[in-house]
Design a protein around this motif. Structure first.
Motif, PDB file in Angstrom:
ATOM      1  N   HIS A 161      -2.684   1.388 -18.804  1.00  0.00           N
ATOM      2  CA  HIS A 161      -2.777   2.556 -17.927  1.00  0.00           C
ATOM      3  C   HIS A 161      -3.979   3.439 -18.234  1.00  0.00           C
ATOM      4  N   ARG A 162      -4.569   3.291 -19.418  1.00  0.00           N
ATOM      5  CA  ARG A 162      -5.749   4.095 -19.749  1.00  0.00           C
ATOM      6  C   ARG A 162      -6.961   3.255 -20.131  1.00  0.00           C
ATOM      7  N   LYS A 163      -6.732   1.994 -20.547  1.00  0.00           N
ATOM      8  CA  LYS A 163      -7.848   1.187 -21.038  1.00  0.00           C
ATOM      9  C   LYS A 163      -8.118  -0.061 -20.205  1.00  0.00           C
TER      10      LYS A 163
ATOM     11  N   THR B 273     -12.967   6.854 -15.402  1.00  0.00           N
ATOM     12  CA  THR B 273     -13.203   7.903 -16.400  1.00  0.00           C
ATOM     13  C   THR B 273     -14.695   8.177 -16.541  1.00  0.00           C
TER      14      THR B 273
ATOM     15  N   ALA C 237     -10.719   7.791 -24.303  1.00  0.00           N
ATOM     16  CA  ALA C 237      -9.993   6.994 -23.323  1.00  0.00           C
ATOM     17  C   ALA C 237      -8.509   6.919 -23.645  1.00  0.00           C
ATOM     18  N   ASP C 238      -8.166   7.036 -24.916  1.00  0.00           N
ATOM     19  CA  ASP C 238      -6.778   6.947 -25.330  1.00  0.00           C
ATOM     20  C   ASP C 238      -6.648   7.635 -26.688  1.00  0.00           C
TER      21      ASP C 238
END
Length: 221
Positions: free
Chosen positions: A191-193, A201, A216-217
């Motif tokens: 979900h973020r990477k 981003t 990013a996380d």
């Protein structure tokens, strides 16, 4: 629209960034060592309506990198956005007590000489435009050094320092410099990477022009 040069372009993050910025009308210069691979990526992007061309260079060869960027300018137009995001070699990641001076040559060439050469090459374009964006992408060892990854820990720290110095020095010229830290691996579907999420981003960092370091996380993820 200007050109974005993606240094270290590959089928994951580099292609996702090319699609995201290309969707906004930017031409894309894909820079890596394998011309055949770059040609394949450029053809795939053309199918999505993105103007992209591949230019070969090894980031450890400053002259070759500058030549590639010069060719990108001549082919696609002024470079207004630079992303430096090549993936480090595995042999850069040795335990600290096993790391010799010779072992640090590669990481320093990769993470210091490469970005310095690239930035020096694109700054004239950005100054002529009166605006630009320089994006550095690094792993978590840029922030938290790891004893088993001495080369990248040391070289990423130096790259981070250079990027921060640039951020503070060229902001008054309308050039925004920022760093994205990606802890761990880039993971499709995360979900973020996920590459597309990371590309979004990076687009936001370019668009919003706020702050220097972004994550990013979480670092412990």
């Amino acid at each position: 629209m200007t050109t974005i040069a993606v240094i270290g372009a590959g089928p994951g993050l580099g292609t996702a960034v090319a699609r995201r910025f290309g969707r906004e009308g930017h031409a894309v210069a894909l820079i890596a060592r394998d011309q055949a691979r770059l040609d394949t990526l450029a053809a795939d992007l053309a199918g999505d309506g993105v103007t992209a061309r591949g230019f070969t260079a090894d980031v450890r060869d400053p002259k070759a990198l500058q030549t590639a960027l010069d060719a990108a300018h001549a082919t696609l137009g002024p470079i207004g956005i630079l992303q430096y995001s090549p993936v480090p070699h595995r042999d850069f990641m040795r335990p600290v007590l096993e790391t010799t001076p010779a072992d640090l040559a590669g990481p320093v060439e990769f993470s210091v000489y490469g970005p310095v050469a690239a930035v020096q090459q694109v700054l004239p374009d950005m100054r002529a435009l009166g605006r630009g964006t320089i994006l550095f992408v690094n792993g978590g060892t840029a922030v938290v050094p790891h004893p088993d990854r001495a080369g990248t820990s040391i070289a990423f720290a130096a790259e981070s320092a250079y990027a921060r110095l640039l951020h503070d020095t060229v902001a008054d010229e309308g050039i925004h410099v920022a760093q994205l830290i990606i802890p761990g691996a880039i993971v499709p579907g995360h979900h973020r990477k996920d590459p597309a999420v990371l590309a979004e981003t990076l687009w936001g960092m370019h668009r919003d022009r706020q702050g220097f370091r972004h994550f990013a996380d979480d670092l412990d993820s």
